[in-house]
Design a protein around this motif. Structure first.
Motif, short mmCIF file in Angstrom:
data_model
loop_
_atom_site.label_atom_id
_atom_site.label_comp_id
_atom_site.label_asym_id
_atom_site.label_seq_id
_atom_site.Cartn_x
_atom_site.Cartn_y
_atom_site.Cartn_z
N LEU A 180 30.80 28.71 33.45
CA LEU A 180 32.00 27.88 33.35
C LEU A 180 32.45 27.67 31.91
O LEU A 180 33.61 27.40 31.65
N ARG A 181 31.50 27.77 30.97
CA ARG A 181 31.82 27.55 29.56
C ARG A 181 32.20 28.85 28.85
O ARG A 181 32.51 28.83 27.66
N HIS A 182 32.18 29.97 29.57
CA HIS A 182 32.55 31.24 28.96
C HIS A 182 34.07 31.29 28.79
O HIS A 182 34.81 30.79 29.63
N THR A 183 34.51 31.88 27.70
CA THR A 183 35.94 31.93 27.44
C THR A 183 36.72 32.64 28.54
O THR A 183 36.20 33.55 29.19
N ASN A 184 37.95 32.23 28.73
CA ASN A 184 38.83 32.93 29.66
C ASN A 184 39.96 33.61 28.87
O ASN A 184 40.98 34.00 29.44
N LEU A 185 39.76 33.77 27.58
CA LEU A 185 40.77 34.38 26.71
C LEU A 185 40.41 35.80 26.30
O LEU A 185 40.68 36.24 25.19
N GLU A 186 39.77 36.53 27.19
CA GLU A 186 39.40 37.92 26.89
C GLU A 186 40.35 38.86 27.61
O GLU A 186 40.89 38.58 28.63
#
Length: 186
Positions: A180-186
């Motif tokens: 859940l803390r992994h970026t979603n901006l990749e």
């Protein structure tokens, strides 16, 4: 022509050999230092620096206040904080300077190294000894199949991820919480 599978088996055997010598006490100390730190900053140079960035990313995924030294958003360190550095060969001028600055600010310091008698490890509060080949000892008969300091760097990467699993367990988290803390901006 080299047999890639045989080379991989040798490299993995060398990594396993290093882990067989890693002190459980040093690992426990590392876990305690990280868990008791208010804020954590990581640093290394070259490929070691990439491994330290990877460790910082995992600490962030665990919900810890973790930063990479040199990023514009890295806050100042002070009492209660922890600087994690890597100095595989025992010394880098930039790492030494950062350790001295952190100590002056009353932050705790921890060094991952393959040369515990080196200048940088000896300045730190905690030393985590990873007895692998670095560029300090990559010549002669007993060299790794991996070039230069790659054995140390590979061990550092695997060690960082294994530490993140142990920290996750101590924090009572599951893999989904980290995700859940992994970026979603990749």
């Amino acid at each position: 022509m080299h047999d890639l599978r045989a080379m991989a088996a040798q490299a993995l055997s060398e990594i396993e050999g290093v882990f067989a010598k890693v002190s459980p006490e040093a690992t426990e100390t590392l876990l305690n230092e990280v868990l008791h730190a208010r804020r954590i900053a990581t640093y290394g140079v070259g490929r070691e620096g990439l491994m330290m960035k990877a460790l910082c990313m995992r600490l962030f995924h665990l919900g810890l206040d973790a930063h990479v030294v040199g990023d514009m958003t890295t806050p100042p360190l002070s009492d209660g904080d922890l600087l994690l550095v890597s100095a595989g060969p025992g010394h880098f001028f930039t790492v030494e300077g950062l350790v001295r600055a952190a100590r002056q600010a009353k932050a705790r310091t921890l060094c991952f190294t393959a040369q515990p008698q080196g200048t940088v490890p000896q300045l730190c509060d905690v030393i985590v000894y990873l007895p692998a080949q670095t560029m300090a000892n990559d010549q002669g008969e007993a060299t790794s199949i991996l070039p230069m300091g790659s054995l140390y760097e590979a061990v550092l990467m695997v060690f960082a991820d294994l530490i993140s699993i142990l920290l996750r367990e101590r924090l009572g988290q599951d893999p989904a919480q980290m995700r859940l803390r992994h970026t979603n901006l990749e």
